[in-house]
Design an enzyme around this catalytic site. Sequence first.
Site, PDB file in Angstrom:
ATOM      1  N   THR A 125       0.730  -1.119   0.063  1.00 47.44           N
ATOM      2  CA  THR A 125      -0.070   0.001   0.193  1.00 47.44           C
ATOM      3  C   THR A 125       0.871   1.288  -0.168  1.00 47.44           C
ATOM      4  O   THR A 125       1.988   1.207   0.516  1.00 47.44           O
ATOM      5  CB  THR A 125      -0.902   0.101   1.305  1.00 47.44           C
ATOM      6  OG1 THR A 125      -1.498   1.272   1.454  1.00 47.44           O
ATOM      7  CG2 THR A 125      -0.146  -0.259   2.434  1.00 47.44           C
ATOM      8  N   ASP A 126       0.299   2.539  -0.382  1.00 41.99           N
ATOM      9  CA  ASP A 126       1.020   3.699  -0.551  1.00 41.99           C
ATOM     10  C   ASP A 126       1.060   4.200   0.939  1.00 41.99           C
ATOM     11  O   ASP A 126       1.724   5.315   1.273  1.00 41.99           O
ATOM     12  CB  ASP A 126       0.600   4.715  -1.396  1.00 41.99           C
ATOM     13  CG  ASP A 126      -0.896   5.128  -0.985  1.00 41.99           C
ATOM     14  OD1 ASP A 126      -1.597   4.635  -0.129  1.00 41.99           O
ATOM     15  OD2 ASP A 126      -1.416   6.147  -1.882  1.00 41.99           O
ATOM     16  N   GLU A 127       0.098   3.589   1.896  1.00 44.21           N
ATOM     17  CA  GLU A 127       0.321   4.052   3.085  1.00 44.21           C
ATOM     18  C   GLU A 127       1.776   3.859   3.983  1.00 44.21           C
ATOM     19  O   GLU A 127       1.877   4.414   4.953  1.00 44.21           O
ATOM     20  CB  GLU A 127      -0.790   3.285   4.059  1.00 44.21           C
ATOM     21  CG  GLU A 127      -1.974   3.908   3.714  1.00 44.21           C
ATOM     22  CD  GLU A 127      -3.142   3.887   5.019  1.00 44.21           C
ATOM     23  OE1 GLU A 127      -2.606   3.460   6.015  1.00 44.21           O
ATOM     24  OE2 GLU A 127      -4.206   3.875   4.566  1.00 44.21           O
ATOM     25  N   TYR A 150      -1.809  -0.550  11.108  1.00 46.79           N
ATOM     26  CA  TYR A 150      -2.010  -1.157   9.785  1.00 46.79           C
ATOM     27  C   TYR A 150      -0.869  -0.717   9.012  1.00 46.79           C
ATOM     28  O   TYR A 150      -0.111  -1.894   8.211  1.00 46.79           O
ATOM     29  CB  TYR A 150      -3.323  -0.598   9.112  1.00 46.79           C
ATOM     30  CG  TYR A 150      -3.362  -0.978   7.757  1.00 46.79           C
ATOM     31  CD1 TYR A 150      -3.693  -2.224   7.350  1.00 46.79           C
ATOM     32  CD2 TYR A 150      -3.141   0.356   6.924  1.00 46.79           C
ATOM     33  CE1 TYR A 150      -3.656  -2.417   5.883  1.00 46.79           C
ATOM     34  CE2 TYR A 150      -3.235  -0.216   5.469  1.00 46.79           C
ATOM     35  CZ  TYR A 150      -3.427  -1.512   5.156  1.00 46.79           C
ATOM     36  OH  TYR A 150      -3.515  -1.859   3.768  1.00 46.79           O
ATOM     37  N   LYS A 154       1.965  -3.533   7.360  1.00 47.22           N
ATOM     38  CA  LYS A 154       2.059  -3.548   5.793  1.00 47.22           C
ATOM     39  C   LYS A 154       3.591  -3.188   5.561  1.00 47.22           C
ATOM     40  O   LYS A 154       4.312  -3.923   4.665  1.00 47.22           O
ATOM     41  CB  LYS A 154       1.178  -2.529   5.127  1.00 47.22           C
ATOM     42  CG  LYS A 154      -0.232  -3.200   5.235  1.00 47.22           C
ATOM     43  CD  LYS A 154      -0.558  -4.517   4.603  1.00 47.22           C
ATOM     44  CE  LYS A 154      -0.537  -4.434   3.113  1.00 47.22           C
ATOM     45  NZ  LYS A 154      -0.978  -5.857   2.538  1.00 47.22           N
TER      46      LYS A 154
END
Length: 336
Positions: A125-127, A150, A154
């Site tokens: 994810t870009d998070e 989260y 990731k």
Amino acid sequence: MRLLVTGGAGFIGSAFVRLALKENWVARLVNLDKLTYAGNLENLTSVEGDARHRFVQGDICDTTLAARLLEEETPDAIVHFAAESHVDRSILGPGAFVETNVRGTFSMLEAARAAKTPRFLHVSTDEVYGSIDEPHDADENYPLRASSPYSASKAGSDLLALSYCTTFKMAVTVTRASNNYGPFQFPEKLIPLMISNALEDKPLPIYGDGMQVRDWLYVDDHCRAIWAALTKGAPGEIYNVGGSRALPNRTVVEMILDACGKPHSLMTTVKDRPGHDRRYAITTEKLEQATGWQALMPFEEGLRETIAWYKANPGWISRVRSGEYQNYYERNYSAR
Ligand code: NAD
Ligand code: DAU
């Protein structure tokens, strides 16, 4: 291609399974999913009876099960979607995120290493980049500064996957996508939550000032990007995947209300999310240049289609909203 997909009963995984079978990308697709609150076999009714698809209910942390499936099915690649995916839930209870996202990914990597599975695509994810200040957009070399349990889980699994490439010479590719939307998305994420609340004339809870920016990517565009990265991308590489449509949350919610014919007065400001990232923005040139992939769905059209899908499927919403979801909604929003 023969694939083992994890998390293929969730939102993005099921879209990938439906598309992979429809487009004849695969001769065989084994779908390993635990069916947590977010996994739903109703998302797969359109592929029921397709002999190429085998669904197996199981936990990615169960390395023995993963090893058995790899031995039975000898896939050419693993596409690893399975994860706990919702930031707010990771704030209420981080444990499941470490377990599934970090230990579960480790388990799948170990099984793949033992079975010598030729390719492993890790869906990240870009998070992992954290909040990005204007005017910068993160490319694949941007530092990782995850903010929530989260995104930290990731980032951990993303680095672990890459380490298997560096250390064990496994052909691992990582994709880092922006915010997905589309049909079959669990109504805990911004767009489906706001659509389903708007359709029921319920308040639409905006965290803080609602000026946080997210880049919206239609789910099928994401699935095509994963396929492109797997088949045309290089092992050991990371590819950002985005919709090039960055918008403040408040604008997205106003667009939803307008499209549903509902008043803006349904928007309610609630207490902000702890550690809330202000802005996500990524570049996608690397994937475009390497594979020719492009995001095809314009946001306005994708949003219209998504709203139409939720309007046409009230039974799906009410079934996923029964039971555990009600407890979550109460826990997440009552204190705000
Ligand atoms: P989702 O929550 O809709 O689905 C997750 C799926 O994984 C469910 O079917 C669930 O049953 C399954 N699962 C969870 N724990 C499992 C376990 N221990 N063993 C086996 N299966 C398990 O998630 P999603 O939104 O479809 O996201 C899929 C992947 O894409 C995740 O890895 C997520 O981090 C990533 N991602 C999501 C977005 C987004 O906007 N939704 C954006 C970028 C990346
Ligand atoms: O960027 C990719 C990520 O996008 C994925 O890795 C995650 O799996 C996915 O959940 C998503 O994370 P976000 O936290 O950005 O998505 P969410 O839909 O939860 O929230 C989007 C924005 O909307 C965020 O700024 C918080 C805000 N929000 C969300 C909810 C649920 C609200 O204002 N109100 C809400 O009720």
